[in-house]
Design a protein around this motif. Structure first.
Motif, PDB file in Angstrom:
ATOM      1  N   ALA A 130     -90.287  39.411 126.802  1.00 51.62           N
ATOM      2  CA  ALA A 130     -92.032  39.428 126.624  1.00 51.62           C
ATOM      3  C   ALA A 130     -92.199  40.754 125.911  1.00 51.62           C
ATOM      4  O   ALA A 130     -93.361  40.598 125.430  1.00 51.62           O
ATOM      5  CB  ALA A 130     -92.408  39.203 127.865  1.00 51.62           C
ATOM      6  N   ALA A 131     -91.614  41.583 126.149  1.00 49.83           N
ATOM      7  CA  ALA A 131     -91.891  42.814 125.184  1.00 49.83           C
ATOM      8  C   ALA A 131     -90.714  43.791 125.217  1.00 49.83           C
ATOM      9  O   ALA A 131     -89.758  43.401 125.995  1.00 49.83           O
ATOM     10  CB  ALA A 131     -92.849  43.723 126.332  1.00 49.83           C
ATOM     11  N   LYS A 156     -94.599  41.166 119.496  1.00 54.92           N
ATOM     12  CA  LYS A 156     -94.736  41.319 120.784  1.00 54.92           C
ATOM     13  C   LYS A 156     -94.788  42.753 121.369  1.00 54.92           C
ATOM     14  O   LYS A 156     -94.629  43.520 120.453  1.00 54.92           O
ATOM     15  CB  LYS A 156     -93.255  40.941 121.436  1.00 54.92           C
ATOM     16  CG  LYS A 156     -92.991  39.227 121.561  1.00 54.92           C
ATOM     17  CD  LYS A 156     -91.756  39.019 121.948  1.00 54.92           C
ATOM     18  CE  LYS A 156     -91.265  37.564 122.040  1.00 54.92           C
ATOM     19  NZ  LYS A 156     -89.868  37.224 122.342  1.00 54.92           N
TER      20      LYS A 156
END
Ligand code: SF4
Length: 322
Positions: A130-131, A156
């Motif tokens: 996600a990151a 992202k």
């Protein structure tokens, strides 16, 4: 966001922040990604200018042979495989499906930008990532690296973690940090300009630093545009120059009571929107010399939370001596 508002009481802070008196990373990630998110510690095979002879060969005085990445994955493996293995280690406790790819070991922007692009992109391409979080030094953020991070940050979220440790130059010289505070300020300004989130690492308990000096570092950071802080209890690890200095000079090691006191003082002065990424350190038990009490992580956490409660303290509330 409701979580970033200053709580009006200790109980309100607990209510806003999932039972903690500070805005923890866990709470922040749940707010942001709507589920539990774990960090996967990766090793991109980097070195560090403080180790390869560019600045020094000895490294920072506290740094272990693992380059402060003792829990990171095997550097011989491709990033995608490190992520796969990290996920499988968490399979028994993970309740979500998202992860932060954390380039942890050594200095993770210290290399040619095309190599950085390949490594970071490999991580970001994993659908569960996600990151990205990149640990580095402020003197290793050239324009080409900043351009790359800014570009990827549109795909992202990409966070940069800066190892400042202290604002005090005598302490910085003692730990052989290798750059002045002005270097940190320039890097932070560049990152702020590009809307890149910044997490700052600090150390509590450096030899020679008073509690007031430690709090000054927190107050300094409270006035900066940073999104997260990682306070770290000073660990004396085997086979470091810090361990040799400790053997010779037996400098003071913080007790749990002292650490809790100064940690709370530091967290109290931070704005409530600054995410507290940890309140205890993670020194590997096999290497830990001091403080021995820090190996009892659950007990330490309970004690920190108990002291917050006793003082009626929470993040964003100024310290009132008891
Ligand atoms: S900058 Fe980081 S990796 Fe390099 S010597 Fe210091 S702590 Fe270790």
């Amino acid at each position: 966001m409701r979580s970033c508002e200053t709580p009006t009481s200790y109980a309100d802070a607990l209510h806003r922040w999932n039972g903690k008196p500070y805005y923890s990373l866990d709470c922040h990630l749940k707010n942001r990604f709507n589920e539990k998110v774990y960090k996967l510690a990766l090793d991109g095979g980097f070195t560090c200018p403080n180790r390869d002879g560019t600045l020094d060969r000895r490294g920072c005085i506290f740094c272990s042979a693992g380059g402060s990445g003792d829990f990171a994955a095997n550097r011989a493996l491709p990033i995608a495989e490190q992520i796969r293995q990290g996920k499988s280690l968490l399979q028994n406790k993970n309740t979500g499906s998202k992860y932060i790819a954390y380039f942890q070991a050594y200095t993770n922007t210290y290399g040619p930008v095309d190599r950085l692009r390949r490594l970071y992109t490999e991580a970001l391409e994993q659908p569960e990532v996600a990151a990205l979080s990149i640990a580095t030094r402020p003197d290793c953020l050239g324009r080409d690296v900043l351009d790359l991070i800014e570009e990827l940050n549109h795909i992202k979220p990409v966070w940069v973690e800066l190892g400042l440790q202290t604002i005090h130059e005598p302490s910085a010289a003692y730990i052989r940090r290798g750059y002045p505070l002005s270097c940190f300020e320039e890097a932070l300004a560049q990152l702020n300009e590009r809307n890149i989130e910044v997490i700052v690492h600090t150390i509590l308990g450096l030899p020679g630093e008073s509690f007031d000096a430690m709090e000054q570092t927190a107050r300094y950071l409270a006035g900066k545009n940073i999104q997260g802080i990682k306070p770290q209890l000073l660990h004396v690890l085997k086979n470091t120059d810090l361990a040799h200095d400790y053997e010779e000079n037996h400098f003071h090691i913080l007790t749990l009571e002292e650490y809790t006191d100064i940690l709370i003082r530091c967290i109290e002065v931070l704005p409530p929107q600054v995410v507290v990424h940890r309140v205890t350190g993670d020194g590997p038990k096999s290497l830990l010399i001091e403080p021995a009490w820090s190996g009892h992580k659950k007990y330490v956490l309970n004690e920190i939370h108990r002291q917050f409660k006793l003082r009626g303290a929470w993040q964003g509330r100024k310290y009132v001596s008891d």
